[in-house]
Enzyme design. Structure first.
Site, mmCIF file in Angstrom:
data_model
loop_
_atom_site.group_PDB
_atom_site.id
_atom_site.type_symbol
_atom_site.label_atom_id
_atom_site.label_comp_id
_atom_site.label_asym_id
_atom_site.label_seq_id
_atom_site.Cartn_x
_atom_site.Cartn_y
_atom_site.Cartn_z
ATOM 1 N N GLY A 12 12.394 1.560 4.318
ATOM 2 C CA GLY A 12 12.970 2.530 3.741
ATOM 3 C C GLY A 12 14.171 2.194 2.659
ATOM 4 N N ARG A 91 0.618 6.112 3.799
ATOM 5 C CA ARG A 91 -0.671 6.883 4.099
ATOM 6 C C ARG A 91 -1.479 7.340 2.734
ATOM 7 N NH1 ARG A 91 -2.327 8.552 9.324
ATOM 8 N NH2 ARG A 91 -3.089 10.287 8.380
ATOM 9 N N HIS A 109 5.168 2.017 -7.547
ATOM 10 C CA HIS A 109 4.168 1.143 -7.378
ATOM 11 C C HIS A 109 4.657 -0.142 -7.797
ATOM 12 C CE1 HIS A 109 -0.067 -0.224 -6.667
ATOM 13 N NE2 HIS A 109 0.008 -0.712 -7.784
ATOM 14 N N THR A 141 -0.782 12.071 -8.290
ATOM 15 C CA THR A 141 -2.228 12.681 -8.610
ATOM 16 C C THR A 141 -3.356 12.331 -7.701
ATOM 17 O OG1 THR A 141 -3.265 11.045 -10.207
ATOM 18 C CG2 THR A 141 -1.640 13.006 -10.935
ATOM 19 N N LEU A 144 -5.945 7.465 -7.344
ATOM 20 C CA LEU A 144 -4.702 6.639 -6.771
ATOM 21 C C LEU A 144 -3.936 5.769 -8.274
ATOM 22 C CD1 LEU A 144 -3.160 5.327 -4.319
ATOM 23 C CD2 LEU A 144 -5.022 3.699 -4.316
ATOM 24 N N GLU A 174 13.313 -2.182 -8.358
ATOM 25 C CA GLU A 174 12.876 -0.814 -7.696
ATOM 26 C C GLU A 174 14.071 -0.044 -7.325
ATOM 27 O OE1 GLU A 174 9.840 -0.701 -4.710
ATOM 28 O OE2 GLU A 174 8.529 -2.473 -5.475
#
Length: 216
Positions: A12, A91, A109, A141, A144, A174
């Site tokens: 995380g 997931r 991503h 959405t 993917l 990121e």
């Protein structure tokens, strides 16, 4: 004060970056909960130490994806989320779950979408011979990695890069990009029009893409 719920599956580190920025920069929002599908996710300890409520919805204790998603949705909605943030949540979510949070759920991503969707993005980038790789914050959405793009950060691909060295360089970006994008959203500086993200005029278009030289 808006509520942010963050979903994690492991360390995380992006969750840490967002929670730290929200507090230090005094956003008009708080991380209301950190939820994981794994009880051993290291990020849960960080969140608990910061006084952030945590919960585990174990992915291996439900007979189907639909049953898991229903339990996860129930736990998320307990915290009245204005924004759901996927931060290394491993997931694949069902269409009905994604539609429930339409316009309220984002992901980061590790590629410059629409290039290199799916897994093993750093390997894909190296094998393709691209010179610039990076990360993309986008709305989630049912399809993917194709949701409206909020912001991107680019890094150079060096001649001797491995998957690990390139991944480390992207992850550093990121940690700067994701908190920035989340802050824009909770400050109502982001809207979706005709399937594309529009930024508040107070933000320059250059802020949607962060180059390695600017942010290193």
């Amino acid at each position: 004060m808006k509520n942010i719920v963050i979903l994690i599956s492991g360390r995380g580190s992006n969750m840490e970056a967002i929670a730290t920025a929200a507090q230090s920069e005094q956003w008009p929002a708080r991380v209301a909960a950190v939820i994981s599908n794994r009880a051993d996710a290291a990020g849960l300890e960080f969140a608990a130490a910061r006084g952030i409520p945590t919960a585990v919805v174990p992915g291996n204790q439900y007979p189907s994806r639909e049953a898991f998603d229903a339990a996860l949705r129930e736990e998320i909605d307990r915290h009245a989320p204005d924004l759901v943030v996927l931060a290394g949540f491993m997931r694949i979510l069902t269409e009905s779950f994604v539609e429930h949070y339409s316009g309220r759920m984002i992901n980061i991503h590790p590629s410059l979408l629409p290039s290199f969707r799916g897994l093993h993005t750093h390997k894909q980038a190296i094998e393709a011979g691209v010179r610039i790789h990076g990360a993309t914050v986008h709305y989630v959405t049912p399809d993917l990695d194709v949701g409206p793009i909020v912001a991107q950060a680019g890094v150079p691909v060096l001649p001797d890069d491995t998957e690990d060295t390139l991944a480390a360089r992207v992850l550093k970006q990121e940690h700067m990009l994701y908190p920035k994008a989340v802050r824009w959203i909770v400050e109502d500086k982001v809207s979706i029009q005709n399937g594309r993200v529009r930024l508040d005029p107070v933000l320059s278009q250059s802020q949607q893409f962060v180059s390695y030289k600017e942010s290193a």
